[in-house]
Structure formats: C-alpha cells, structure tokens
Motif scaffolding. Structure first.
Motif, PDB file in Angstrom:
ATOM      1  N   GLU A  66     -11.777  12.857  -1.359  1.00 39.37           N
ATOM      2  CA  GLU A  66     -11.353  11.927  -0.298  1.00 39.37           C
ATOM      3  C   GLU A  66     -11.480  10.459  -0.604  1.00 39.37           C
ATOM      4  O   GLU A  66     -10.908  10.102  -0.446  1.00 39.37           O
ATOM      5  N   SER A  67     -12.470  10.043  -0.846  1.00 42.17           N
ATOM      6  CA  SER A  67     -13.125   8.242  -0.920  1.00 42.17           C
ATOM      7  C   SER A  67     -11.856   8.068  -1.670  1.00 42.17           C
ATOM      8  O   SER A  67     -11.354   6.899  -1.763  1.00 42.17           O
ATOM      9  N   LEU A  68     -11.849   8.648  -3.106  1.00 43.00           N
ATOM     10  CA  LEU A  68     -10.657   7.942  -4.024  1.00 43.00           C
ATOM     11  C   LEU A  68      -9.419   7.959  -3.541  1.00 43.00           C
ATOM     12  O   LEU A  68      -8.388   7.041  -4.052  1.00 43.00           O
ATOM     13  N   ASN A  69      -8.786   9.024  -2.669  1.00 44.31           N
ATOM     14  CA  ASN A  69      -7.801   8.930  -2.139  1.00 44.31           C
ATOM     15  C   ASN A  69      -7.728   7.558  -1.746  1.00 44.31           C
ATOM     16  O   ASN A  69      -6.163   7.057  -1.373  1.00 44.31           O
ATOM     17  N   ILE A  70      -8.847   6.902  -0.492  1.00 42.66           N
ATOM     18  CA  ILE A  70      -8.729   5.931   0.242  1.00 42.66           C
ATOM     19  C   ILE A  70      -8.518   4.965  -0.432  1.00 42.66           C
ATOM     20  O   ILE A  70      -7.923   3.941   0.584  1.00 42.66           O
ATOM     21  N   GLU A  71      -9.131   5.177  -1.666  1.00 43.24           N
ATOM     22  CA  GLU A  71      -9.523   3.763  -2.175  1.00 43.24           C
ATOM     23  C   GLU A  71      -7.755   3.858  -2.818  1.00 43.24           C
ATOM     24  O   GLU A  71      -7.580   2.585  -2.602  1.00 43.24           O
ATOM     25  N   SER A  72      -7.122   4.323  -3.350  1.00 45.03           N
ATOM     26  CA  SER A  72      -5.923   3.974  -3.764  1.00 45.03           C
ATOM     27  C   SER A  72      -4.559   4.356  -3.044  1.00 45.03           C
ATOM     28  O   SER A  72      -4.501   3.469  -3.209  1.00 45.03           O
ATOM     29  N   ASP A  73      -5.289   5.193  -1.584  1.00 42.83           N
ATOM     30  CA  ASP A  73      -4.633   4.057  -0.974  1.00 42.83           C
ATOM     31  C   ASP A  73      -4.371   2.843  -0.681  1.00 42.83           C
ATOM     32  O   ASP A  73      -3.383   1.939  -0.294  1.00 42.83           O
ATOM     33  N   LYS A  74      -5.410   2.297  -0.191  1.00 41.67           N
ATOM     34  CA  LYS A  74      -5.701   0.444  -0.086  1.00 41.67           C
ATOM     35  C   LYS A  74      -4.868   0.282  -1.158  1.00 41.67           C
ATOM     36  O   LYS A  74      -4.235  -1.446  -0.835  1.00 41.67           O
ATOM     37  N   LEU A  75      -5.361   0.085  -2.541  1.00 45.50           N
ATOM     38  CA  LEU A  75      -5.311  -0.679  -4.010  1.00 45.50           C
ATOM     39  C   LEU A  75      -3.597  -0.696  -3.819  1.00 45.50           C
ATOM     40  O   LEU A  75      -2.938  -1.663  -3.400  1.00 45.50           O
ATOM     41  N   GLU A  76      -2.927   0.452  -3.339  1.00 45.13           N
ATOM     42  CA  GLU A  76      -1.509   0.457  -3.232  1.00 45.13           C
ATOM     43  C   GLU A  76      -0.875  -0.166  -2.286  1.00 45.13           C
ATOM     44  O   GLU A  76       0.100  -0.930  -2.526  1.00 45.13           O
ATOM     45  N   ALA A  77      -1.648  -0.346  -0.878  1.00 40.42           N
ATOM     46  CA  ALA A  77      -1.278  -1.114   0.132  1.00 40.42           C
ATOM     47  C   ALA A  77      -1.560  -2.891  -0.666  1.00 40.42           C
ATOM     48  O   ALA A  77      -0.289  -3.650  -0.091  1.00 40.42           O
ATOM     49  N   ASP A  78      -2.345  -2.960  -1.410  1.00 40.30           N
ATOM     50  CA  ASP A  78      -2.642  -4.493  -1.423  1.00 40.30           C
ATOM     51  C   ASP A  78      -0.898  -4.838  -3.073  1.00 40.30           C
ATOM     52  O   ASP A  78      -0.803  -5.849  -2.364  1.00 40.30           O
ATOM     53  N   VAL A  79      -1.075  -4.386  -3.399  1.00 42.82           N
ATOM     54  CA  VAL A  79      -0.035  -4.025  -4.856  1.00 42.82           C
ATOM     55  C   VAL A  79       1.288  -4.036  -3.754  1.00 42.82           C
ATOM     56  O   VAL A  79       2.042  -5.126  -4.556  1.00 42.82           O
ATOM     57  N   GLU A  80       1.255  -3.645  -2.421  1.00 41.18           N
ATOM     58  CA  GLU A  80       2.670  -3.869  -2.033  1.00 41.18           C
ATOM     59  C   GLU A  80       2.997  -4.559  -1.617  1.00 41.18           C
ATOM     60  O   GLU A  80       4.149  -5.669  -1.439  1.00 41.18           O
ATOM     61  N   MET A  81       1.583  -5.471  -0.408  1.00 38.89           N
ATOM     62  CA  MET A  81       1.585  -6.686   0.089  1.00 38.89           C
ATOM     63  C   MET A  81       2.023  -7.381  -1.134  1.00 38.89           C
ATOM     64  O   MET A  81       3.126  -8.730  -0.690  1.00 38.89           O
ATOM     65  N   ILE A  82       1.138  -8.244  -2.470  1.00 42.53           N
ATOM     66  CA  ILE A  82       1.457  -8.751  -3.292  1.00 42.53           C
ATOM     67  C   ILE A  82       2.895  -8.795  -4.118  1.00 42.53           C
ATOM     68  O   ILE A  82       3.689 -10.026  -3.668  1.00 42.53           O
ATOM     69  N   HIS A  83       3.859  -7.814  -3.751  1.00 40.74           N
ATOM     70  CA  HIS A  83       5.298  -7.782  -4.272  1.00 40.74           C
ATOM     71  C   HIS A  83       5.667  -8.487  -2.984  1.00 40.74           C
ATOM     72  O   HIS A  83       6.895  -8.853  -3.333  1.00 40.74           O
ATOM     73  N   GLN A  85       4.652 -10.910  -0.930  1.00 36.94           N
ATOM     74  CA  GLN A  85       4.571 -12.036  -1.104  1.00 36.94           C
ATOM     75  C   GLN A  85       5.105 -12.579  -2.534  1.00 36.94           C
ATOM     76  O   GLN A  85       5.997 -14.293  -2.462  1.00 36.94           O
ATOM     77  N   ASN A  86       5.712 -11.900  -3.964  1.00 32.60           N
ATOM     78  CA  ASN A  86       6.214 -12.470  -4.689  1.00 32.60           C
ATOM     79  C   ASN A  86       7.956 -12.532  -4.343  1.00 32.60           C
ATOM     80  O   ASN A  86       9.005 -13.912  -4.540  1.00 32.60           O
ATOM     81  N   LYS A  87       8.620 -11.455  -3.751  1.00 34.94           N
ATOM     82  CA  LYS A  87       9.547 -12.023  -3.041  1.00 34.94           C
ATOM     83  C   LYS A  87      10.199 -13.039  -2.289  1.00 34.94           C
ATOM     84  O   LYS A  87      11.070 -13.849  -2.341  1.00 34.94           O
ATOM     85  N   LYS A  88       8.798 -13.543  -1.649  1.00 29.12           N
ATOM     86  CA  LYS A  88       9.335 -14.091  -0.333  1.00 29.12           C
ATOM     87  C   LYS A  88       9.536 -15.692  -1.067  1.00 29.12           C
ATOM     88  O   LYS A  88      10.284 -16.346  -1.021  1.00 29.12           O
TER      89      LYS A  88
END
Length: 102
Positions: A66-83, A85-88
């Motif tokens: 469960e903790s690994l899934n939460i951390e994975s979700d956080k990292l995916e959200a960070d990657v989407e945010m970076i993408h 920002q790069n598109k902007k």
C-alpha cells in the motif's frame, strides 16, 4: 536414613503428579468447552504460532504494498506535472517565435 530418602522420593513424585494433574485439568476443561458457549465466546482466539507469523507477515506485506502504491501514485503525478510544464514552455517558445512573423 533409608526412610528419609524414600520420603524425599515420594514427595518429589507427589509434586510431579500434582503438576501433571493441574495441566491435565486445564486441557480437559478446554477440550470440554463447547464452541458457542458463553465461556468459549468470551475467550480470546487461540492461534497457532505458525498461523500468527503468517498473519503478521501478510499484514506487513499489505502495508508495504500500500505504501509503495501511494509513493508510485505520487511519482506519477510529479511526472505528469513535469510533462505539463514542459508542454507549456514549448508552446510559449513557439508563440514567441511566431509573433515576429506576423
């Protein structure tokens, strides 16, 4: 002298018999307790040590997953945010390049 040695042996044997009788009394009481009686329902559940270890290991694994899934979700959200920002940044670069052409 022999009388005293016999007496010591007899008392030691008597103590052993009494402790074994107490143990048997407890086992017999537990075996005669009916499964759905008030006494049995009030007793804590008896779990085999191996089963207890399996349960604890299973709980630890579930919490870790469960903790690994939460951390994975956080990292995916960070990657989407970076993408995003790069598109902007790319779109503003393209817009600034097109403005002088007009």
């Amino acid at each position: 002298k022999q009388w005293y040695q016999r007496r010591v042996a007899i008392t030691a044997g008597r103590k052993l018999i009494e402790t074994q009788m107490e143990t048997f009394k407890i086992v017999e009481r537990d075996s005669k307790t009916k499964a759905y009686s008030k006494e049995a329902l009030g007793l804590p559940a008896k779990i085999d040590p191996a089963e207890k270890e399996k349960y604890e290991l299973r709980e630890w694994l579930n919490k870790t997953i469960e903790s690994l899934n939460i951390e994975s979700d956080k990292l995916e959200a960070d990657v989407e945010m970076i993408h995003a920002q790069n598109k902007k940044e790319k779109s503003t670069d393209c817009d600034s390049a097109l403005i002088p052409l007009l």
